[in-house]
Design a protein around this motif. Structure first.
Motif, PDB file in Angstrom:
ATOM      1  N   ALA A  35       2.537  11.554   3.093  1.00 31.17           N
ATOM      2  CA  ALA A  35       2.989  10.175   3.239  1.00 31.17           C
ATOM      3  C   ALA A  35       3.181   9.860   4.718  1.00 31.17           C
ATOM      4  N   VAL A  36       2.661   8.705   5.163  1.00 29.80           N
ATOM      5  CA  VAL A  36       2.843   8.279   6.546  1.00 29.80           C
ATOM      6  C   VAL A  36       3.795   7.090   6.625  1.00 29.80           C
ATOM      7  N   GLU A  37       4.167   6.530   5.484  1.00 28.42           N
ATOM      8  CA  GLU A  37       5.138   5.445   5.418  1.00 28.42           C
ATOM      9  C   GLU A  37       6.089   5.729   4.269  1.00 28.42           C
ATOM     10  N   PRO A  38       7.289   5.143   4.308  1.00 27.93           N
ATOM     11  CA  PRO A  38       8.244   5.369   3.218  1.00 27.93           C
ATOM     12  C   PRO A  38       7.742   4.814   1.884  1.00 27.93           C
ATOM     13  N   VAL A  39       8.258   5.399   0.811  1.00 24.19           N
ATOM     14  CA  VAL A  39       8.036   4.851  -0.525  1.00 24.19           C
ATOM     15  C   VAL A  39       8.941   3.636  -0.635  1.00 24.19           C
ATOM     16  N   GLN A  40       8.349   2.500  -0.978  1.00 22.80           N
ATOM     17  CA  GLN A  40       9.117   1.263  -1.078  1.00 22.80           C
ATOM     18  C   GLN A  40       8.854   0.612  -2.418  1.00 22.80           C
ATOM     19  N   GLY A  41       9.887  -0.030  -2.946  1.00 25.43           N
ATOM     20  CA  GLY A  41       9.727  -0.753  -4.191  1.00 25.43           C
ATOM     21  C   GLY A  41      11.056  -1.025  -4.854  1.00 25.43           C
ATOM     22  N   HIS A  42      10.984  -1.352  -6.120  1.00 24.47           N
ATOM     23  CA  HIS A  42      12.164  -1.747  -6.886  1.00 24.47           C
ATOM     24  C   HIS A  42      12.116  -1.026  -8.226  1.00 24.47           C
ATOM     25  N   LEU A  58       6.258   1.107  -7.152  1.00 21.36           N
ATOM     26  CA  LEU A  58       6.483   1.689  -5.830  1.00 21.36           C
ATOM     27  C   LEU A  58       5.174   1.722  -5.049  1.00 21.36           C
ATOM     28  N   ASP A  59       5.302   1.576  -3.734  1.00 18.64           N
ATOM     29  CA  ASP A  59       4.148   1.597  -2.844  1.00 18.64           C
ATOM     30  C   ASP A  59       4.406   2.548  -1.688  1.00 18.64           C
ATOM     31  N   SER A  60       3.334   3.118  -1.163  1.00 19.01           N
ATOM     32  CA  SER A  60       3.413   3.918   0.055  1.00 19.01           C
ATOM     33  C   SER A  60       2.016   4.021   0.646  1.00 19.01           C
ATOM     34  N   VAL A  61       1.938   4.625   1.810  1.00 15.21           N
ATOM     35  CA  VAL A  61       0.657   4.831   2.493  1.00 15.21           C
ATOM     36  C   VAL A  61       0.532   6.322   2.785  1.00 15.21           C
ATOM     37  N   CYS A  69     -17.305  11.303   5.471  1.00 13.35           N
ATOM     38  CA  CYS A  69     -17.371  11.580   6.916  1.00 13.35           C
ATOM     39  C   CYS A  69     -16.316  12.576   7.384  1.00 13.35           C
ATOM     40  N   LEU A  70     -15.413  12.976   6.511  1.00 15.63           N
ATOM     41  CA  LEU A  70     -14.352  13.945   6.777  1.00 15.63           C
ATOM     42  C   LEU A  70     -13.301  13.468   7.778  1.00 15.63           C
ATOM     43  N   GLU A  71     -13.300  12.175   8.120  1.00 13.63           N
ATOM     44  CA  GLU A  71     -12.287  11.604   9.007  1.00 13.63           C
ATOM     45  C   GLU A  71     -11.021  11.319   8.205  1.00 13.63           C
ATOM     46  N   LEU A  72      -9.866  11.441   8.864  1.00 16.37           N
ATOM     47  CA  LEU A  72      -8.599  11.075   8.236  1.00 16.37           C
ATOM     48  C   LEU A  72      -8.415   9.564   8.332  1.00 16.37           C
ATOM     49  N   PHE A  73      -7.862   8.982   7.285  1.00 14.85           N
ATOM     50  CA  PHE A  73      -7.576   7.547   7.284  1.00 14.85           C
ATOM     51  C   PHE A  73      -6.336   7.297   6.441  1.00 14.85           C
ATOM     52  N   HIS A  74      -5.759   6.113   6.580  1.00 17.14           N
ATOM     53  CA  HIS A  74      -4.548   5.751   5.842  1.00 17.14           C
ATOM     54  C   HIS A  74      -4.925   4.944   4.609  1.00 17.14           C
ATOM     55  N   MET A  75      -4.430   5.406   3.452  1.00 20.85           N
ATOM     56  CA  MET A  75      -4.749   4.751   2.184  1.00 20.85           C
ATOM     57  C   MET A  75      -3.453   4.265   1.520  1.00 20.85           C
ATOM     58  N   PRO A  76      -3.327   2.947   1.315  1.00 17.45           N
ATOM     59  CA  PRO A  76      -2.162   2.450   0.575  1.00 17.45           C
ATOM     60  C   PRO A  76      -2.343   2.710  -0.923  1.00 17.45           C
ATOM     61  N   LEU A  77      -1.257   3.108  -1.576  1.00 17.92           N
ATOM     62  CA  LEU A  77      -1.297   3.361  -3.021  1.00 17.92           C
ATOM     63  C   LEU A  77      -0.110   2.684  -3.692  1.00 17.92           C
ATOM     64  N   HIS A  78      -0.308   2.265  -4.925  1.00 16.03           N
ATOM     65  CA  HIS A  78       0.745   1.662  -5.745  1.00 16.03           C
ATOM     66  C   HIS A  78       0.861   2.465  -7.037  1.00 16.03           C
ATOM     67  N   ILE A  79       2.096   2.668  -7.492  1.00 16.05           N
ATOM     68  CA  ILE A  79       2.313   3.302  -8.790  1.00 16.05           C
ATOM     69  C   ILE A  79       3.310   2.477  -9.583  1.00 16.05           C
ATOM     70  N   ASP A  80       3.172   2.529 -10.891  1.00 13.88           N
ATOM     71  CA  ASP A  80       4.168   1.980 -11.806  1.00 13.88           C
ATOM     72  C   ASP A  80       4.831   3.157 -12.480  1.00 13.88           C
ATOM     73  N   ILE A  81       6.152   3.121 -12.523  1.00  9.60           N
ATOM     74  CA  ILE A  81       6.900   4.214 -13.126  1.00  9.60           C
ATOM     75  C   ILE A  81       7.594   3.701 -14.381  1.00  9.60           C
ATOM     76  N   GLU A  82       7.507   4.506 -15.426  1.00 13.21           N
ATOM     77  CA  GLU A  82       8.225   4.243 -16.670  1.00 13.21           C
ATOM     78  C   GLU A  82       8.482   5.606 -17.304  1.00 13.21           C
ATOM     79  N   GLU A  83       9.684   6.082 -17.119  1.00  9.63           N
ATOM     80  CA  GLU A  83      10.018   7.445 -17.526  1.00  9.63           C
ATOM     81  C   GLU A  83      11.462   7.493 -18.014  1.00  9.63           C
ATOM     82  N   ILE A  84      11.707   8.294 -19.054  1.00 11.07           N
ATOM     83  CA  ILE A  84      13.069   8.498 -19.542  1.00 11.07           C
ATOM     84  C   ILE A  84      13.598   9.809 -18.976  1.00 11.07           C
ATOM     85  N   PHE A 124       1.950   9.549  -7.647  1.00 12.33           N
ATOM     86  CA  PHE A 124       1.089   9.261  -6.496  1.00 12.33           C
ATOM     87  C   PHE A 124      -0.129  10.184  -6.481  1.00 12.33           C
ATOM     88  N   LEU A 125       0.046  11.439  -6.854  1.00 12.09           N
ATOM     89  CA  LEU A 125      -1.110  12.344  -6.942  1.00 12.09           C
ATOM     90  C   LEU A 125      -2.123  11.836  -7.963  1.00 12.09           C
TER      91      LEU A 125
END
Length: 180
Positions: A35-42, A58-61, A69-84, A124-125
């Motif tokens: 992670a290169v940015e904090p996990v943010q969300g509600h 929740l979102d993070s980068v 090309c094997l170059e590193l880059f920043h990828m934003p990802l979003h997840i929905d959580i629903e867990e007991i 996120f994985l």
């Protein structure tokens, strides 16, 4: 770590809720998930008859390696959580509740701490593309010299042929000569 003290909510009636904003670093750095940015969300916690239902987005980068090309880059990802999440201790008696080994990541600790870290990491994985590419137009690497074709053309000759395909090439050349 993304932790919440839920002792008060566990003592409330079924259907009681709490809502939280999250802005925390994931804290787990492993190959393929940096992670290169904090996990943010509600998130919203709802008291159920056997635990606490956690729902939210929740979102993070993340820093990811492009498969072309094997170059590193920043990828934003979003997840929905629903867990007991289930309590580890019965609040009325203080007795430990038997644990299902498959639910270790969704247990509320003996100190009534609900830790979202492992569930969020796993989500996120799962959200990570199997074959991440930096851009849809990524040209990748030259298969002969390894030049990153996004940075410029290589000096390889395109008419060089892999020796394993040379026999097929000679058949094409024969067809061209015979006019077929």
């Amino acid at each position: 770590m993304i932790e919440f003290n839920v002792a008060g909510l566990l003592n409330e009636f079924i259907g009681a809720t709490r809502e939280y904003d999250i802005d925390e670093m994931l804290g787990v750095q492993e190959e393929g998930l940096v992670a290169v940015e904090p996990v943010q969300g509600h998130v919203k916690f709802t008291r159920t008859h056997d635990g606490i239902l956690v729902q939210g987005g929740l979102d993070s980068v993340f820093e990811v390696q492009c498969v072309r090309c094997l170059e590193l880059f920043h990828m934003p990802l979003h997840i929905d959580i629903e867990e007991i999440f289930h309590p580890r201790v019965d609040l009325r008696t203080g007795a430990l509740i038997p644990v299902d080994p498959d639910e270790m990541d969704t247990l509320i600790s003996e100190k009534n701490l609900l830790d979202l870290t492992e569930v969020v990491r796993q989500l996120f994985l799962l959200a990570m593309p199997h074959m991440p590419v930096c851009t849809a137009s990524c040209r990748g690497l030259c298969p002969h010299c390894g030049q990153n074709l996004n940075h410029g053309q290589c000096t390889c000759h395109e008419d060089e042929i892999d020796p394993r395909w040379a026999m097929l090439r000679s058949l094409l050349d024969q067809d061209a000569e015979s006019g077929a």
